[in-house]
Design an enzyme around this catalytic site. Sequence first.
Site, PDB file in Angstrom:
ATOM      1  CG  HIS A  74      37.718 -16.643  -9.070  1.00 24.71           C
ATOM      2  ND1 HIS A  74      38.333 -17.730  -9.631  1.00 24.71           N
ATOM      3  CD2 HIS A  74      37.385 -15.807 -10.096  1.00 24.71           C
ATOM      4  CE1 HIS A  74      38.368 -17.571 -10.954  1.00 24.71           C
ATOM      5  NE2 HIS A  74      37.803 -16.409 -11.255  1.00 24.71           N
ATOM      6  CD  GLU A  99      37.891 -19.446  -6.427  1.00 22.15           C
ATOM      7  OE1 GLU A  99      39.105 -19.201  -6.459  1.00 22.15           O
ATOM      8  OE2 GLU A  99      37.208 -19.669  -7.455  1.00 22.15           O
ATOM      9  NE  ARG A 111      34.360 -17.367 -12.221  1.00 25.17           N
ATOM     10  CZ  ARG A 111      35.286 -18.336 -12.183  1.00 25.17           C
ATOM     11  NH1 ARG A 111      35.348 -19.152 -11.160  1.00 25.17           N
ATOM     12  NH2 ARG A 111      36.135 -18.487 -13.183  1.00 25.17           N
ATOM     13  CG  ASN A 149      41.898 -16.739 -13.314  1.00 24.44           C
ATOM     14  OD1 ASN A 149      42.972 -16.122 -13.414  1.00 24.44           O
ATOM     15  ND2 ASN A 149      41.836 -18.049 -13.155  1.00 24.44           N
ATOM     16  CG  HIS A 196      42.061 -19.593  -8.173  1.00 24.66           C
ATOM     17  ND1 HIS A 196      41.064 -18.898  -8.818  1.00 24.66           N
ATOM     18  CD2 HIS A 196      43.218 -19.000  -8.551  1.00 24.66           C
ATOM     19  CE1 HIS A 196      41.594 -17.925  -9.544  1.00 24.66           C
ATOM     20  NE2 HIS A 196      42.903 -17.962  -9.405  1.00 24.66           N
ATOM     21  CD  GLU A 249      41.113 -24.189  -8.850  1.00 23.56           C
ATOM     22  OE1 GLU A 249      40.505 -23.793  -7.829  1.00 23.56           O
ATOM     23  OE2 GLU A 249      40.962 -23.670  -9.971  1.00 23.56           O
TER      24      GLU A 249
HETATM   25  O1  0X9 Z   1      38.247 -21.216 -13.938  1.00 26.59           O
HETATM   26  C1  0X9 Z   1      39.159 -20.673 -13.289  1.00 26.59           C
HETATM   27  O2  0X9 Z   1      39.428 -19.480 -13.388  1.00 26.59           O
HETATM   28  C2  0X9 Z   1      39.976 -21.519 -12.303  1.00 26.59           C
HETATM   29  N1  0X9 Z   1      39.120 -22.408 -11.565  1.00 26.59           N
HETATM   30  S1  0X9 Z   1      38.117 -21.776 -10.417  1.00 26.59           S
HETATM   31  O3  0X9 Z   1      37.238 -22.841  -9.948  1.00 26.59           O
HETATM   32  N2  0X9 Z   1      38.976 -21.314  -9.159  1.00 26.59           N
HETATM   33  O4  0X9 Z   1      37.408 -20.663 -10.972  1.00 26.59           O
HETATM   34  C3  0X9 Z   1      41.002 -22.328 -13.059  1.00 26.59           C
HETATM   35  C4  0X9 Z   1      41.993 -21.525 -13.824  1.00 26.59           C
HETATM   36  C5  0X9 Z   1      43.064 -22.357 -14.470  1.00 26.59           C
HETATM   37  N3  0X9 Z   1      43.920 -21.595 -15.344  1.00 26.59           N
HETATM   38  C6  0X9 Z   1      43.536 -21.201 -16.598  1.00 26.59           C
HETATM   39  N4  0X9 Z   1      42.446 -21.626 -17.159  1.00 26.59           N
HETATM   40  N5  0X9 Z   1      44.357 -20.395 -17.239  1.00 26.59           N
HETATM   41 ZN    ZN Z   2      39.085 -19.333  -8.696  1.00 24.50          ZN
END
Ligand code: 0X9
Ligand code: ZN
Length: 288
Positions: free
Chosen positions: A43, A46, A100, A116, A170, A245
């Site tokens: 992302h 980040e 993002r 992601n 992240h 995170e």
């Molecule tokens: O939403 C996301 O992709 C991640 N949080 S972020 O705030 N960095 O964007 C969390 C991802 C956790 N893993 C999965 N959902 N597979």
């Molecule tokens: Zn992220």
Amino acid sequence: MPTVNASLTTIGFSAEGRDIKVIKISRGDGVSRPSVFIDGGIHAREWIAPATVLYFIGQMVYGDEFDLSPQLLDKFDWFFAPLLNPDGYEYSHATYRLWRKNRVEQGRNCYGTDLNRNFGYQWNPAVGGSTNVCSDVYSGSQAFSEKESQAVETFIMDNRQNMMAYLTYHSYGQMWLYPWGYTSSLPADWQELDSAAKVGTAALAQLYGTNYVVGSSTNVLYSAAGGSDDWAKGGAGVKYSYTIELRDTGAHGFVLPTNQIEPNCRESWRGLAEFALSLNTNKGGHRG
Ligand code: 0X9
Ligand code: ZN
């Protein structure tokens, strides 16, 4: 004095043609060890994540204050990909700080796929993603539609035989998350993932008392399918798969103040090192 070997490879190219690089750090003795893969910068906004992974590379190559790197290199071969989304990262510097996604052209004057949400294990835009190309969580036209996620897929599939752990960095939230993100069910071996994560977060907290929450993505954060962590475990068979995170918990969010960069990196290194040293190398690795 044992030597350290560092070798740089380009595992693919971004939509705009930038290199996606992996550095392998290992003992220069020709022995192949179980491996750990670590990435950052999926992302764009980040920024603390690529900084943290670069810090890890430095500690591993030049040695660290706790003198853990020799043991880490005796136990594992290390792969670091500090910046998986270079186009988005550049855009977040030059144009829009809170970008993002990647920067693939979508038409309708919209850009980017959320990398992601694009990984191919239980890929499903209806679970925490979107079919709207303009959305910040656009999942892509299909699983692995993006060059950046494809590069990771190819590299990990080529190296999964010996891969014990996958960690993707992240921000923000101070969480050490394990699969699954696509469902509230837990993997059969979740207790092993949970206790290894708790070794990491306990070690991390020793430096400044920074608290991390441990649990599954869906149960601790929210459900979102197509994450790289779910794919590393479910698709590639890497046992210990996590999303970390980093700082903070929301006071500054993605725009982490400069004076927190170094403490964040220091504590994260400590957490990573103790986590990795706690793993039982007889258990992990892809089988079959
Ligand atoms: O939403 C996301 O992709 C991640 N949080 S972020 O705030 N960095 O964007 C969390 C991802 C956790 N893993 C999965 N959902 N597979
Ligand atoms: Zn992220």
